[in-house]
Motif scaffolding. Structure first.
Motif, mmCIF file in Angstrom:
data_model
loop_
_atom_site.group_PDB
_atom_site.id
_atom_site.type_symbol
_atom_site.label_atom_id
_atom_site.label_comp_id
_atom_site.label_asym_id
_atom_site.label_seq_id
_atom_site.Cartn_x
_atom_site.Cartn_y
_atom_site.Cartn_z
ATOM 1 N N LEU A 32 -12.456 1.688 4.467
ATOM 2 C CA LEU A 32 -13.341 2.453 3.585
ATOM 3 C C LEU A 32 -14.767 1.954 3.723
ATOM 4 N N LEU A 81 -8.951 5.996 -1.050
ATOM 5 C CA LEU A 81 -8.619 5.111 -2.170
ATOM 6 C C LEU A 81 -7.138 5.204 -2.547
ATOM 7 N N CYS A 82 -6.508 6.346 -2.196
ATOM 8 C CA CYS A 82 -5.074 6.471 -2.539
ATOM 9 C C CYS A 82 -4.251 5.420 -1.795
ATOM 10 N N ASN A 83 -4.849 4.871 -0.741
ATOM 11 C CA ASN A 83 -4.168 3.876 0.110
ATOM 12 C C ASN A 83 -4.559 2.462 -0.296
ATOM 13 N N SER A 84 -4.978 2.291 -1.548
ATOM 14 C CA SER A 84 -5.379 0.961 -2.031
ATOM 15 C C SER A 84 -4.185 0.017 -2.075
ATOM 16 N N LYS A 85 -4.507 -1.265 -1.969
ATOM 17 C CA LYS A 85 -3.448 -2.286 -1.997
ATOM 18 C C LYS A 85 -3.157 -2.671 -3.455
ATOM 19 N N VAL A 119 -2.994 3.247 -8.407
ATOM 20 C CA VAL A 119 -2.258 3.777 -7.253
ATOM 21 C C VAL A 119 -1.281 4.861 -7.699
ATOM 22 N N THR A 150 -2.471 -5.359 -5.741
ATOM 23 C CA THR A 150 -2.631 -6.808 -5.712
ATOM 24 C C THR A 150 -2.445 -7.407 -7.105
ATOM 25 N N GLN A 162 -8.320 -1.463 5.391
ATOM 26 C CA GLN A 162 -7.022 -1.100 4.841
ATOM 27 C C GLN A 162 -5.973 -1.328 5.933
ATOM 28 N N ARG A 210 0.847 -1.191 0.000
ATOM 29 C CA ARG A 210 0.000 0.000 0.000
ATOM 30 C C ARG A 210 0.893 1.255 0.000
ATOM 31 N N ASP A 261 -3.946 -2.674 -10.669
ATOM 32 C CA ASP A 261 -3.890 -1.776 -9.507
ATOM 33 C C ASP A 261 -2.744 -0.764 -9.625
#
Ligand SMILES: Nc1ccn([C@@H]2O[C@H](COP(=O)(O)OP(=O)(O)OP(=O)(O)O)[C@@H](O)[C@H]2O)c(=O)n1
Ligand SMILES: C[C@](O)(CO)[C@H](O)COP(=O)(O)O
Length: 245
Positions: A149, A216-220, A230, A222, A175, A123, A226
């Protein structure tokens, strides 16, 4: 251990970054934490998000004992102070094992009530503002908590019986960071081996982690799709992100 002038113990904040995964769903030729975004390895972005937070005492990165990319990563990274960034070659077979092994390795450094912020290396879009928001929202009376979230889309559940719409009421997507006291977290993970995150282990102990709205900026990262998402958030001026909270 930190003490005030009145000899009161002050809890400190440490980041523990599990970075011992292989990134099988990403399917890259190296673990995804070593892929580049905005000209830097994913892992470097993640480490620097914590180094930008004055309140974070040290950043501990758990990597696989078999990690063959770490030496090149360290050689090409900024020369971080060894007291602020440490790499622990004690990753395990699961994320939970890696986190628990990391906690064990810190037994002589952390006091029982020091706060541990466990954050996925995957992340990299974490911002200092989000770290501060988590730390400031969780009070001494809380067991701890995590960024998450709230679900805003309609939720479908697919099963052998078909597809059902389930209520989104009260649903959140977890998250990280997930922030808990060192001793309690280690005890919870010792007791709960089959968990996908730290909060699950704390919940299994009968506690209620605080949910703090992330971003959402902290999305993983995967899967391959993605990466550009990011990276796009990383290109957004931080000032704008601040206004989003
Ligand atoms: N044995 C493991 C597995 C995962 N992780 C870390 O936990 C975070 C979240 O895990 P995930 O996104 O699942 O990463 P991978 O396990 O690498 O991905 P995959 O499941 O696709 O193999 C990542 O930073 C990953 O490096 C870890 O430290 N040790
Ligand atoms: C910890 C986590 O990122 C919270 O959503 C998630 O559980 C990690 O899952 P993964 O399968 O290990 O990526």
């Amino acid at each position: 251990m930190a003490l005030t002038n009145a000899n009161e113990i002050v809890a400190r904040y440490f980041a523990l970054i599990p970075a011992a995964g292989v990134g099988s769903r990403m399917g890259a030729d190296c673990p995804k934490q070593y892929l580049f975004l905005q000209g830097k390895p994913v892992l470097q972005h993640t480490i620097e998000a914590f180094l930008a937070c004055d309140g974070i005492e040290s950043v501990f990165v758990v990597v696989s004992p078999e990690d063959e990319w770490l030496d090149d990563f360290v050689a090409s990274s900024p020369k971080w102070d060894a007291s602020r960034v440490r790499f622990l070659r004690c990753g395990g077979n699961t994320r939970r094992d890696s986190v628990l092994n990391g906690l064990h390795a810190l037994f002589l450094e952390c006091a029982p009530k020091d706060w541990i912020l466990v954050h996925d290396a995957a992340r990299p879009g974490l911002t200092p503002e989000l770290v501060r928001k988590l730390i400031e929202t969780i009070g001494p009376e809380d067991i701890g908590g995590l960024l998450a979230l709230p679900v805003v889309d309609t939720v479908k559940k697919q099963s052998e019986e078909g597809v059902q719409t389930v209520s989104r009421e009260g649903l959140w997507l977890a998250q990280t960071p997930q922030m808990f006291p060192y001793a309690y977290l280690m005890d919870a993970l010792e007791q709960q081996s089959d968990v996908t995150d730290e909060a699950s282990a704390i919940e299994a102990m009968g506690q209620v982690p605080k949910l703090v709205e992330g971003h959402l900026c902290n999305s993983k990262i995967t899967k391959p799709d993605d990466l550009p998402l990011v990276e796009l958030f990383m290109s957004i001026d931080t000032g704008i992100q601040k206004k989003l909270f």
